[in-house]
Motif scaffolding. Structure first.
Motif, PDB file in Angstrom:
ATOM      1  N   UNK A 103      31.480 -30.716  -5.527  1.00 51.85           N
ATOM      2  CA  UNK A 103      32.435 -31.595  -4.844  1.00 51.85           C
ATOM      3  C   UNK A 103      33.165 -30.858  -3.723  1.00 51.85           C
ATOM      4  N   UNK A 104      33.513 -29.598  -3.983  1.00 48.62           N
ATOM      5  CA  UNK A 104      34.193 -28.794  -2.951  1.00 48.62           C
ATOM      6  C   UNK A 104      33.277 -28.615  -1.733  1.00 48.62           C
ATOM      7  N   UNK A 105      32.002 -28.305  -2.001  1.00 43.97           N
ATOM      8  CA  UNK A 105      31.070 -28.118  -0.883  1.00 43.97           C
ATOM      9  C   UNK A 105      30.822 -29.428  -0.140  1.00 43.97           C
ATOM     10  N   UNK A 106      30.836 -30.533  -0.885  1.00 39.99           N
ATOM     11  CA  UNK A 106      30.671 -31.844  -0.233  1.00 39.99           C
ATOM     12  C   UNK A 106      31.856 -32.114   0.698  1.00 39.99           C
ATOM     13  N   UNK A 107      33.062 -31.739   0.266  1.00 38.25           N
ATOM     14  CA  UNK A 107      34.249 -31.911   1.119  1.00 38.25           C
ATOM     15  C   UNK A 107      34.148 -31.019   2.359  1.00 38.25           C
ATOM     16  N   UNK A 108      33.708 -29.764   2.166  1.00 35.52           N
ATOM     17  CA  UNK A 108      33.559 -28.855   3.311  1.00 35.52           C
ATOM     18  C   UNK A 108      32.470 -29.355   4.260  1.00 35.52           C
ATOM     19  N   UNK A 109      31.411 -29.907   3.685  1.00 38.95           N
ATOM     20  CA  UNK A 109      30.330 -30.496   4.486  1.00 38.95           C
ATOM     21  C   UNK A 109      30.884 -31.633   5.353  1.00 38.95           C
ATOM     22  N   UNK A 110      31.703 -32.475   4.743  1.00 36.26           N
ATOM     23  CA  UNK A 110      32.311 -33.585   5.477  1.00 36.26           C
ATOM     24  C   UNK A 110      33.231 -33.065   6.582  1.00 36.26           C
ATOM     25  N   UNK A 111      34.009 -32.023   6.246  1.00 35.55           N
ATOM     26  CA  UNK A 111      34.922 -31.442   7.239  1.00 35.55           C
ATOM     27  C   UNK A 111      34.133 -30.846   8.407  1.00 35.55           C
ATOM     28  N   UNK A 112      33.047 -30.129   8.097  1.00 33.82           N
ATOM     29  CA  UNK A 112      32.238 -29.523   9.161  1.00 33.82           C
ATOM     30  C   UNK A 112      31.595 -30.590  10.036  1.00 33.82           C
ATOM     31  N   UNK A 113      31.126 -31.663   9.402  1.00 34.93           N
ATOM     32  CA  UNK A 113      30.534 -32.764  10.178  1.00 34.93           C
ATOM     33  C   UNK A 113      31.562 -33.334  11.155  1.00 34.93           C
ATOM     34  N   UNK A 114      32.806 -33.464  10.670  1.00 45.23           N
ATOM     35  CA  UNK A 114      33.862 -34.008  11.537  1.00 45.23           C
ATOM     36  C   UNK A 114      34.139 -33.066  12.702  1.00 45.23           C
ATOM     37  N   UNK A 115      34.195 -31.766  12.409  1.00 44.50           N
ATOM     38  CA  UNK A 115      34.471 -30.792  13.477  1.00 44.50           C
ATOM     39  C   UNK A 115      33.334 -30.784  14.498  1.00 44.50           C
ATOM     40  N   UNK A 116      32.098 -30.831  14.005  1.00 44.59           N
ATOM     41  CA  UNK A 116      30.944 -30.847  14.914  1.00 44.59           C
ATOM     42  C   UNK A 116      30.984 -32.095  15.791  1.00 44.59           C
ATOM     43  N   UNK A 117      31.230 -33.264  15.175  1.00 45.28           N
ATOM     44  CA  UNK A 117      31.275 -34.509  15.946  1.00 45.28           C
ATOM     45  C   UNK A 117      32.426 -34.491  16.948  1.00 45.28           C
ATOM     46  N   UNK A 118      33.550 -33.881  16.549  1.00 47.54           N
ATOM     47  CA  UNK A 118      34.701 -33.752  17.445  1.00 47.54           C
ATOM     48  C   UNK A 118      34.343 -32.876  18.648  1.00 47.54           C
ATOM     49  N   UNK A 119      33.511 -31.857  18.393  1.00 46.23           N
ATOM     50  CA  UNK A 119      33.176 -30.892  19.443  1.00 46.23           C
ATOM     51  C   UNK A 119      32.102 -31.408  20.396  1.00 46.23           C
ATOM     52  N   UNK A 120      31.011 -31.914  19.839  1.00 50.55           N
ATOM     53  CA  UNK A 120      29.890 -32.302  20.708  1.00 50.55           C
ATOM     54  C   UNK A 120      29.731 -33.808  20.855  1.00 50.55           C
ATOM     55  N   UNK A 121      30.531 -34.555  20.093  1.00 50.65           N
ATOM     56  CA  UNK A 121      30.409 -36.013  20.186  1.00 50.65           C
ATOM     57  C   UNK A 121      29.027 -36.464  19.756  1.00 50.65           C
ATOM     58  N   UNK A 122      28.444 -37.367  20.553  1.00 45.71           N
ATOM     59  CA  UNK A 122      27.128 -37.906  20.195  1.00 45.71           C
ATOM     60  C   UNK A 122      25.994 -37.147  20.867  1.00 45.71           C
ATOM     61  N   UNK A 123      26.344 -36.069  21.549  1.00 46.87           N
ATOM     62  CA  UNK A 123      25.293 -35.297  22.224  1.00 46.87           C
ATOM     63  C   UNK A 123      24.498 -34.466  21.230  1.00 46.87           C
ATOM     64  N   UNK A 124      23.198 -34.313  21.520  1.00 39.27           N
ATOM     65  CA  UNK A 124      22.381 -33.437  20.681  1.00 39.27           C
ATOM     66  C   UNK A 124      22.661 -31.994  21.080  1.00 39.27           C
ATOM     67  N   UNK A 125      22.892 -31.145  20.079  1.00 38.15           N
ATOM     68  CA  UNK A 125      23.022 -29.704  20.341  1.00 38.15           C
ATOM     69  C   UNK A 125      22.415 -28.951  19.158  1.00 38.15           C
ATOM     70  N   UNK A 126      21.620 -27.929  19.501  1.00 35.23           N
ATOM     71  CA  UNK A 126      20.927 -27.173  18.460  1.00 35.23           C
ATOM     72  C   UNK A 126      21.908 -26.550  17.461  1.00 35.23           C
ATOM     73  N   UNK A 127      23.068 -26.064  17.979  1.00 35.99           N
ATOM     74  CA  UNK A 127      24.060 -25.446  17.084  1.00 35.99           C
ATOM     75  C   UNK A 127      24.711 -26.489  16.174  1.00 35.99           C
TER      76      UNK A 127
END
Ligand code: ATP
Length: 165
Positions: A103-127
């Protein structure tokens, strides 16, 4: 492979191109969020509010992440079976820890997804892909380990109850 993220993407809330696309509603929501953020800075010493924000994070994951709900359900079943079969305190603790880890890793996964989406938006980026895939991989490995551990500890009791051994 171009691994260079533009600095503006890293430090701005939204890239200019995305900001241009914002609707009036988005702008209002952003202003509202900014007001909430200012409030949170003023009351950061309030421990109860810290718990409230943590609870909001868990609630968000529960409402939006199907995998989080599935893991929670499987965890609840495993814990119920542990109590039902009178597993030792150590066994129950190990099963609880593995459930918590997933559950903790699922929360961190969700947080990372949010940060990534905040950073690159809908653009494709390898990182962005690497970040999301690795975070999902971490959840997967923890979930497999949790299933194996629960299986080793619970399966003999289940088979015995079913009179299969
Ligand atoms: N901005 C992006 N750039 C490149 N690849 C991306 C990007 N966003 C998502 N992906 C790829 O698409 C996959 C799915 O992304 P998505 O954001 O939908 O996560 P998800 O599968 O919904 O995760 P979860 O099921 O944990 O919520 C990622 O694992 C990644 O491989």
């Amino acid at each position: 492979m171009n691994n260079d993220l533009p600095l503006t993407r890293l430090f701005l809330f939204k890239s200019p191109s995305l900001s241009e696309q914002m609707t009036k509603t988005d702008e209002l929501e952003t202003e509202h969020s900014a007001a909430q953020r200012n409030d949170s800075f003023q009351i950061a010493t309030n421990l109860l509010l810290s718990f409230k924000y943590a609870g909001q994070g868990v609630s968000y994951a529960f409402r939006t992440q199907r995998n989080f709900r599935i893991h929670l359900l499987i965890g609840a079943i495993a814990l119920t079976l542990s109590v039902y079969f009178h597993l030792s305190a150590v066994a129950c603790s190990i099963i609880s820890l593995t459930i918590a880890l997933v559950l903790v890793l699922e929360l961190l996964n969700t947080a990372l997804e949010a940060v990534v989406d905040l950073t690159v938006g809908r653009e494709f980026h390898q990182l962005a892909k690497i970040t999301k895939d690795c975070a999902a991989g971490a959840v997967l490995i923890a979930a497999i380990a949790a299933l194996l551990i629960a299986g080793v500890l619970l399966l003999p009791h289940i088979l015995q109850r079913l009179a299969l051994i």
